[in-house]
Design a protein around this motif. Sequence first.
Motif, PDB file in Angstrom:
ATOM      1  N   HIS A  60      11.973  -4.515 -19.892  1.00  0.00           N
ATOM      2  CA  HIS A  60      13.189  -4.742 -20.571  1.00  0.00           C
ATOM      3  C   HIS A  60      14.137  -5.888 -20.004  1.00  0.00           C
ATOM      4  O   HIS A  60      14.279  -5.638 -18.659  1.00  0.00           O
ATOM      5  CB  HIS A  60      13.881  -3.678 -21.240  1.00  0.00           C
ATOM      6  CG  HIS A  60      14.732  -3.887 -22.237  1.00  0.00           C
ATOM      7  ND1 HIS A  60      16.092  -4.269 -22.176  1.00  0.00           N
ATOM      8  CD2 HIS A  60      14.366  -3.804 -23.809  1.00  0.00           C
ATOM      9  CE1 HIS A  60      16.522  -4.321 -23.451  1.00  0.00           C
ATOM     10  NE2 HIS A  60      15.737  -4.264 -24.205  1.00  0.00           N
ATOM     11  N   ALA A  61      14.707  -6.792 -20.796  1.00  0.00           N
ATOM     12  CA  ALA A  61      15.601  -7.674 -20.093  1.00  0.00           C
ATOM     13  C   ALA A  61      16.886  -7.205 -19.430  1.00  0.00           C
ATOM     14  O   ALA A  61      17.220  -7.494 -18.474  1.00  0.00           O
ATOM     15  CB  ALA A  61      16.100  -8.806 -21.082  1.00  0.00           C
ATOM     16  N   ASP A  62      17.544  -5.933 -19.908  1.00  0.00           N
ATOM     17  CA  ASP A  62      18.288  -5.480 -19.307  1.00  0.00           C
ATOM     18  C   ASP A  62      18.213  -4.627 -17.882  1.00  0.00           C
ATOM     19  O   ASP A  62      19.021  -4.495 -17.411  1.00  0.00           O
ATOM     20  CB  ASP A  62      18.856  -4.311 -20.367  1.00  0.00           C
ATOM     21  CG  ASP A  62      19.804  -5.043 -21.598  1.00  0.00           C
ATOM     22  OD1 ASP A  62      19.854  -4.418 -22.503  1.00  0.00           O
ATOM     23  OD2 ASP A  62      20.164  -6.060 -21.284  1.00  0.00           O
ATOM     24  N   ALA A  63      16.946  -4.247 -17.976  1.00  0.00           N
ATOM     25  CA  ALA A  63      16.416  -3.546 -16.781  1.00  0.00           C
ATOM     26  C   ALA A  63      15.012  -3.914 -16.237  1.00  0.00           C
ATOM     27  O   ALA A  63      14.291  -3.469 -16.236  1.00  0.00           O
ATOM     28  CB  ALA A  63      16.470  -2.136 -16.715  1.00  0.00           C
ATOM     29  N   PRO A  64      14.961  -5.158 -15.927  1.00  0.00           N
ATOM     30  CA  PRO A  64      13.573  -5.751 -15.547  1.00  0.00           C
ATOM     31  C   PRO A  64      13.189  -5.049 -14.100  1.00  0.00           C
ATOM     32  O   PRO A  64      14.086  -4.909 -13.132  1.00  0.00           O
ATOM     33  CB  PRO A  64      13.726  -7.166 -15.218  1.00  0.00           C
ATOM     34  CG  PRO A  64      15.274  -7.258 -14.859  1.00  0.00           C
ATOM     35  CD  PRO A  64      15.921  -6.110 -15.696  1.00  0.00           C
ATOM     36  N   THR A  65      11.963  -4.932 -13.844  1.00  0.00           N
ATOM     37  CA  THR A  65      11.324  -4.227 -12.576  1.00  0.00           C
ATOM     38  C   THR A  65      11.330  -5.558 -11.545  1.00  0.00           C
ATOM     39  O   THR A  65      11.412  -5.207 -10.245  1.00  0.00           O
ATOM     40  CB  THR A  65       9.936  -3.629 -12.771  1.00  0.00           C
ATOM     41  OG1 THR A  65       9.146  -4.911 -13.426  1.00  0.00           O
ATOM     42  CG2 THR A  65      10.084  -2.527 -13.516  1.00  0.00           C
ATOM     43  N   VAL A  66      11.461  -6.806 -12.048  1.00  0.00           N
ATOM     44  CA  VAL A  66      11.375  -7.856 -11.092  1.00  0.00           C
ATOM     45  C   VAL A  66      12.386  -9.077 -12.105  1.00  0.00           C
ATOM     46  O   VAL A  66      12.088  -9.199 -13.134  1.00  0.00           O
ATOM     47  CB  VAL A  66       9.824  -8.505 -10.965  1.00  0.00           C
ATOM     48  CG1 VAL A  66      10.073  -9.934 -10.055  1.00  0.00           C
ATOM     49  CG2 VAL A  66       9.190  -7.566 -10.202  1.00  0.00           C
ATOM     50  N   ALA A  67      13.309  -9.281 -11.049  1.00  0.00           N
ATOM     51  CA  ALA A  67      14.043 -10.698 -11.824  1.00  0.00           C
ATOM     52  C   ALA A  67      14.286 -11.819 -10.954  1.00  0.00           C
ATOM     53  O   ALA A  67      13.998 -11.657  -9.771  1.00  0.00           O
ATOM     54  CB  ALA A  67      15.556  -9.932 -11.883  1.00  0.00           C
ATOM     55  N   TYR A  68      14.266 -13.039 -11.688  1.00  0.00           N
ATOM     56  CA  TYR A  68      14.492 -14.314 -10.864  1.00  0.00           C
ATOM     57  C   TYR A  68      15.967 -14.654 -11.521  1.00  0.00           C
ATOM     58  O   TYR A  68      16.189 -14.734 -12.391  1.00  0.00           O
ATOM     59  CB  TYR A  68      13.713 -15.263 -11.625  1.00  0.00           C
ATOM     60  CG  TYR A  68      13.626 -16.641 -11.507  1.00  0.00           C
ATOM     61  CD1 TYR A  68      13.039 -17.293 -10.222  1.00  0.00           C
ATOM     62  CD2 TYR A  68      14.513 -17.523 -12.078  1.00  0.00           C
ATOM     63  CE1 TYR A  68      13.108 -18.606  -9.847  1.00  0.00           C
ATOM     64  CE2 TYR A  68      14.519 -18.853 -11.788  1.00  0.00           C
ATOM     65  CZ  TYR A  68      13.902 -19.196 -10.260  1.00  0.00           C
ATOM     66  OH  TYR A  68      14.100 -20.594 -10.041  1.00  0.00           O
ATOM     67  N   CYS A  69      16.669 -15.154 -10.272  1.00  0.00           N
ATOM     68  CA  CYS A  69      18.013 -15.419 -10.466  1.00  0.00           C
ATOM     69  C   CYS A  69      18.376 -16.767 -10.138  1.00  0.00           C
ATOM     70  O   CYS A  69      17.729 -17.039  -8.877  1.00  0.00           O
ATOM     71  CB  CYS A  69      19.059 -14.423  -9.656  1.00  0.00           C
ATOM     72  SG  CYS A  69      18.633 -12.815 -10.204  1.00  0.00           S
ATOM     73  N   SER A  70      18.878 -17.524 -10.646  1.00  0.00           N
ATOM     74  CA  SER A  70      19.304 -18.929 -10.342  1.00  0.00           C
ATOM     75  C   SER A  70      20.412 -19.647 -11.270  1.00  0.00           C
ATOM     76  O   SER A  70      20.685 -18.789 -12.381  1.00  0.00           O
ATOM     77  CB  SER A  70      18.185 -19.865 -10.451  1.00  0.00           C
ATOM     78  OG  SER A  70      18.112 -21.049 -10.150  1.00  0.00           O
ATOM     79  N   TYR A  71      20.866 -20.678 -11.110  1.00  0.00           N
ATOM     80  CA  TYR A  71      21.616 -21.345 -11.766  1.00  0.00           C
ATOM     81  C   TYR A  71      20.506 -22.159 -12.528  1.00  0.00           C
ATOM     82  O   TYR A  71      19.970 -23.109 -12.398  1.00  0.00           O
ATOM     83  CB  TYR A  71      22.657 -22.451 -10.881  1.00  0.00           C
ATOM     84  CG  TYR A  71      23.083 -23.526 -12.022  1.00  0.00           C
ATOM     85  CD1 TYR A  71      23.978 -23.189 -13.102  1.00  0.00           C
ATOM     86  CD2 TYR A  71      22.539 -25.030 -12.017  1.00  0.00           C
ATOM     87  CE1 TYR A  71      24.564 -24.285 -13.774  1.00  0.00           C
ATOM     88  CE2 TYR A  71      23.300 -26.041 -12.607  1.00  0.00           C
ATOM     89  CZ  TYR A  71      24.368 -25.523 -13.598  1.00  0.00           C
ATOM     90  OH  TYR A  71      24.785 -26.546 -14.630  1.00  0.00           O
ATOM     91  N   ILE A  72      20.682 -22.110 -14.055  1.00  0.00           N
ATOM     92  CA  ILE A  72      19.660 -22.671 -15.312  1.00  0.00           C
ATOM     93  C   ILE A  72      20.698 -23.485 -15.996  1.00  0.00           C
ATOM     94  O   ILE A  72      21.232 -22.763 -16.864  1.00  0.00           O
ATOM     95  CB  ILE A  72      19.019 -21.534 -15.544  1.00  0.00           C
ATOM     96  CG1 ILE A  72      18.262 -20.694 -14.689  1.00  0.00           C
ATOM     97  CG2 ILE A  72      18.031 -22.240 -16.850  1.00  0.00           C
ATOM     98  CD1 ILE A  72      17.461 -19.390 -15.084  1.00  0.00           C
ATOM     99  N   PRO A  73      20.618 -24.738 -16.120  1.00  0.00           N
ATOM    100  CA  PRO A  73      21.735 -25.586 -16.991  1.00  0.00           C
ATOM    101  C   PRO A  73      21.049 -25.235 -18.442  1.00  0.00           C
ATOM    102  O   PRO A  73      21.730 -25.516 -19.314  1.00  0.00           O
ATOM    103  CB  PRO A  73      21.412 -26.959 -16.477  1.00  0.00           C
ATOM    104  CG  PRO A  73      20.349 -26.916 -15.448  1.00  0.00           C
ATOM    105  CD  PRO A  73      20.005 -25.487 -14.984  1.00  0.00           C
ATOM    106  N   HIS A  74      19.740 -25.288 -18.465  1.00  0.00           N
ATOM    107  CA  HIS A  74      19.292 -25.403 -19.971  1.00  0.00           C
ATOM    108  C   HIS A  74      17.754 -24.974 -20.073  1.00  0.00           C
ATOM    109  O   HIS A  74      17.113 -24.858 -18.915  1.00  0.00           O
ATOM    110  CB  HIS A  74      19.284 -26.836 -20.396  1.00  0.00           C
ATOM    111  CG  HIS A  74      18.632 -27.869 -19.656  1.00  0.00           C
ATOM    112  ND1 HIS A  74      19.144 -29.217 -19.132  1.00  0.00           N
ATOM    113  CD2 HIS A  74      17.397 -27.989 -19.098  1.00  0.00           C
ATOM    114  CE1 HIS A  74      18.027 -29.600 -18.259  1.00  0.00           C
ATOM    115  NE2 HIS A  74      17.053 -28.985 -18.290  1.00  0.00           N
ATOM    116  N   ALA A  75      17.215 -24.896 -21.219  1.00  0.00           N
ATOM    117  CA  ALA A  75      15.900 -24.460 -21.466  1.00  0.00           C
ATOM    118  C   ALA A  75      15.381 -25.343 -22.284  1.00  0.00           C
ATOM    119  O   ALA A  75      16.107 -26.362 -22.980  1.00  0.00           O
ATOM    120  CB  ALA A  75      15.927 -23.221 -22.155  1.00  0.00           C
TER     121      ALA A  75
END
Length: 389
Positions: A60-75
């Motif tokens: 789940h997005a609130d409690a992922p087992t693996v997360a990627y963190c970064s500055y993301i300006p857009h999709a």
Amino acid sequence: MKFDDTSEGLGLRGLQVAPAQAFGAVRLVPLLKEHVHEDLRLGTLEFKDRRPHAVGLRGHADAPTVAYCSYIPHAYVLRWSSDGAAVAARGAALTDKQLGLREVGGVRVLHRMVRQEEPGALRFLPLHLSMEGFLSLHFGGPDVAWSEYSRQALSHGLSPRRESAVLGSYVHGLEDAVRMFEIHERQVGALVFVADALAAMVVFPHPDDYRALHRSLVRDFFGELVYQYAILYDDVPAHRVAVREAEISDLADLRAAVARARADWTAFTADMAAGVLRETLRWKTVHRTGPFRLRRFMSALRPDEDNHIGEAIVRDSGELEYCKTFRLSAAQVRRAYLLEKLAQHHWDLTRTAEALGVEVPALLVRLRNAGFGYLLKEHVLKDLPSGTV
């Protein structure tokens, strides 16, 4: 990251190379579309704030087992039709709720790198899709409980694993070049060179998409080497193609001379970008819909050559519809190369050292200097020399 069975170069199928434009150390080579299709369009979805984003990769997005963190300006929001009918790019129409975008502890959390938000619309995070694949390379760590590895390495693998990049607006001269350069009528992309080293390749499905996203190039991220080259080099030499007046007697001769000039431009550009266009890349299909495949790729990780990661959308006919690449630094290649060698030899230090042609202590020094010292137990590292190998 596991790869598909296919290994092939990127190529420029369906694209034409136009004469380059240069400003300072930046050289942009326009890529023109031979036949423009209307059944695939790409729009952008801006994230209004500059806070970091976390992307839940599993669970789940609130409690992922693996997360990627970064500055993301857009999709990017990709829209398509399976029957060839024309579609319009409407990326900004998606709401935060549709995106699954939430805030947790001051960090905005997205659910997955690639997500089909509605029928005929796919949201993905440009370049972060390929960087996440690079970071996940052998992320699980040792698959055998060798005695040399720390408890953390055996329990959590390479978590966390970090790599750094530079925002395009900090690459000297890039923002001015993007602002001033002419956009061709059928232009859908560009090869970006800094000090004549390939920094990135950018391709969009439609000329209108490129015009809308041309200036967003400065919000992409670039490798450390590209940033350094932009500082160290003031300009690049001009590449001119001569048409000899004495050889032109009629329109047929002029057409032939122009054709030779274009072929010369293409060959010159292909030589400069050989690391992406000609070398064998390893591919992984991330999403498939209709006649399109969203894939990410990585070079063969040869330490003495240029290496790139990236993502592409390829039509079943082989035409390239979308592409973004990132040039890895020498340090990033060394780290990934060490991980691949360890994984190939089941994380056995002795066998890996033999494959690299070094002694085990030298391999341990390489691991420590590459930032992987935390994978090893303290007593394994304590007697190592302080220098580099």
